[in-house]
Every structure is written in C-alpha cells, then in structure tokens.
Motif scaffolding. Structure first.
Motif, mmCIF file in Angstrom:
data_model
loop_
_atom_site.group_PDB
_atom_site.id
_atom_site.type_symbol
_atom_site.label_atom_id
_atom_site.label_comp_id
_atom_site.label_asym_id
_atom_site.label_seq_id
_atom_site.Cartn_x
_atom_site.Cartn_y
_atom_site.Cartn_z
ATOM 1 N N SER A 258 -5.286 -4.318 -3.546
ATOM 2 C CA SER A 258 -5.905 -3.174 -2.905
ATOM 3 C C SER A 258 -5.468 -3.070 -1.442
ATOM 4 C CB SER A 258 -7.422 -3.297 -3.001
ATOM 5 O OG SER A 258 -8.060 -2.274 -2.295
ATOM 6 N N ALA B 49 -9.165 7.754 -7.932
ATOM 7 C CA ALA B 49 -7.988 7.763 -7.050
ATOM 8 C C ALA B 49 -6.724 8.046 -7.859
ATOM 9 C CB ALA B 49 -7.869 6.425 -6.317
ATOM 10 N N SER B 50 -6.653 7.493 -9.059
ATOM 11 C CA SER B 50 -5.483 7.707 -9.918
ATOM 12 C C SER B 50 -5.321 9.180 -10.278
ATOM 13 C CB SER B 50 -5.603 6.890 -11.207
ATOM 14 O OG SER B 50 -5.666 5.527 -10.925
ATOM 15 N N GLN C 267 2.185 4.166 -5.162
ATOM 16 C CA GLN C 267 0.726 4.056 -5.225
ATOM 17 C C GLN C 267 0.245 4.052 -6.678
ATOM 18 O OE1 GLN C 267 -1.422 3.257 -3.169
ATOM 19 N NE2 GLN C 267 -0.900 3.948 -1.140
ATOM 20 N N LEU D 171 -11.079 3.495 -8.884
ATOM 21 C CA LEU D 171 -9.635 3.477 -9.133
ATOM 22 C C LEU D 171 -9.203 4.616 -10.045
ATOM 23 C CD1 LEU D 171 -8.998 -0.356 -9.553
ATOM 24 C CD2 LEU D 171 -8.258 1.105 -7.668
ATOM 25 N N ARG E 190 -3.733 -2.529 -10.726
ATOM 26 C CA ARG E 190 -5.102 -2.836 -10.321
ATOM 27 C C ARG E 190 -6.106 -2.470 -11.416
ATOM 28 N NH1 ARG E 190 -5.744 0.226 -5.025
ATOM 29 N NH2 ARG E 190 -7.867 -0.568 -5.162
ATOM 30 N N SER F 75 0.833 0.724 -8.237
ATOM 31 C CA SER F 75 -0.162 -0.220 -7.745
ATOM 32 C C SER F 75 -1.510 0.011 -8.428
ATOM 33 C CB SER F 75 -0.318 -0.089 -6.229
ATOM 34 O OG SER F 75 -1.362 -0.895 -5.760
ATOM 35 N N LEU F 76 -1.909 1.267 -8.546
ATOM 36 C CA LEU F 76 -3.187 1.581 -9.198
ATOM 37 C C LEU F 76 -3.188 1.164 -10.663
ATOM 38 C CD1 LEU F 76 -4.089 5.039 -7.644
ATOM 39 C CD2 LEU F 76 -5.353 2.913 -7.397
ATOM 40 N N ARG F 77 -2.065 1.346 -11.316
ATOM 41 C CA ARG F 77 -1.970 0.948 -12.732
ATOM 42 C C ARG F 77 -2.194 -0.556 -12.872
ATOM 43 N NH1 ARG F 77 2.942 2.851 -16.288
ATOM 44 N NH2 ARG F 77 1.476 4.461 -16.851
ATOM 45 N N ALA G 227 -1.949 -1.916 -1.295
ATOM 46 C CA ALA G 227 -1.861 -0.481 -1.568
ATOM 47 C C ALA G 227 -2.213 0.342 -0.335
ATOM 48 C CB ALA G 227 -2.772 -0.105 -2.731
#
Length: 138
Positions: free
Chosen positions: A117, A33-34, A52, A30, A59, A55-57, A120
């Motif tokens: 996930s 990807a971030s 995105q 993650l 996750r 969402s990553l934050r 996302a």
C-alpha cells in the motif's frame, strides 16, 4: 500441563472478528479504488495507472488471503470450543494452536499488504512530483 478452558479460545473470538472487519473494510476500499482507476484509465489511458492497477490486483489477492486465513482461524477456534464441550483436551489444544497459527499468518500477510500500500502511494507521489517538475520547466 494446565487444562485448556473456554476462556482462551473465547478471547480469540472478538480479536478475530475485529481483524475480519478490518480486512473486509480494506477489501472494500481496494475494490472501490480499483473501479475508479479502471474508469480513469478508460477515460485517459496512462502507463502510471496500469502500474497502480497491477499493485491493486496484488493487494486484493493478499487481502483475500488474509480473509481466508481469518475465517480458518475462526473455524479452528470454534472447533476448539466444541472439543472442550466434548471434553477432548488434545483436540482442543490442536485446534487452539491452529487458530493462533492462522491468526498470526493472516497478520503477516496483512503486514505485506500494508507495505505494498505504501509502495502504491509512492507511485502516486512520484507521478505528482514529476508533473510538478515538468510544470516548473515550462
């Protein structure tokens, strides 16, 4: 009531260790990807990238919580073993129960992160399909 022995908490150690390894790998994926999304956004700002990133934050926060609960589970498991060493069955039982509860909680939070996930990746799929449809209409 049967006495708790070293076998029960001893079996949790490898399970917790494997979970921690999986959570750490998830975290590293993650963060990678971030960083990629941040670089991509700075190159070419796009609202879809911001979705995105949001969402990553979320996750990453969930994975951090799963890791914390996994470590807490391991601490309770270790406490259980220490209590058994001291012949304190009551303390060992409570510690073992705590280890199991924190392990279950980490799994539930991990399941939530898995659902996020999938959500996302669906954002990516929707974006791809919209782009493909726009290309078809040109």
């Amino acid at each position: 009531m049967e006495l708790l022995n070293y076998n029960a908490p001893g079996l949790l150690f490898p399970a917790i260790s494997l979970l921690m390894l999986a959570y750490t790998n998830r975290f590293l994926g993650l963060t990678s990807a971030s960083r990629g999304l941040v670089l991509q956004y700075r190159t070419k700002p796009d609202i879809r990238l911001l979705r995105q990133v949001e969402s990553l934050r979320e996750r990453l926060s969930l994975v951090r919580h799963t890791q914390a609960m996994g470590v807490t589970s391991l601490l309770f498991c270790t406490t259980c073993l220490f209590a058994l060493f001291l012949d304190s069955q009551l303390t060992a039982r409570f510690a073992f129960a705590g280890a199991l509860l924190f392990m279950m909680a980490s799994l539930v939070v991990s399941l939530r992160e898995i659902y996020l996930s999938v959500r996302a990746i669906n954002i990516e799929f929707d974006s791809l399909l919209r782009d493909a449809q726009a290309d078809d209409h040109r």
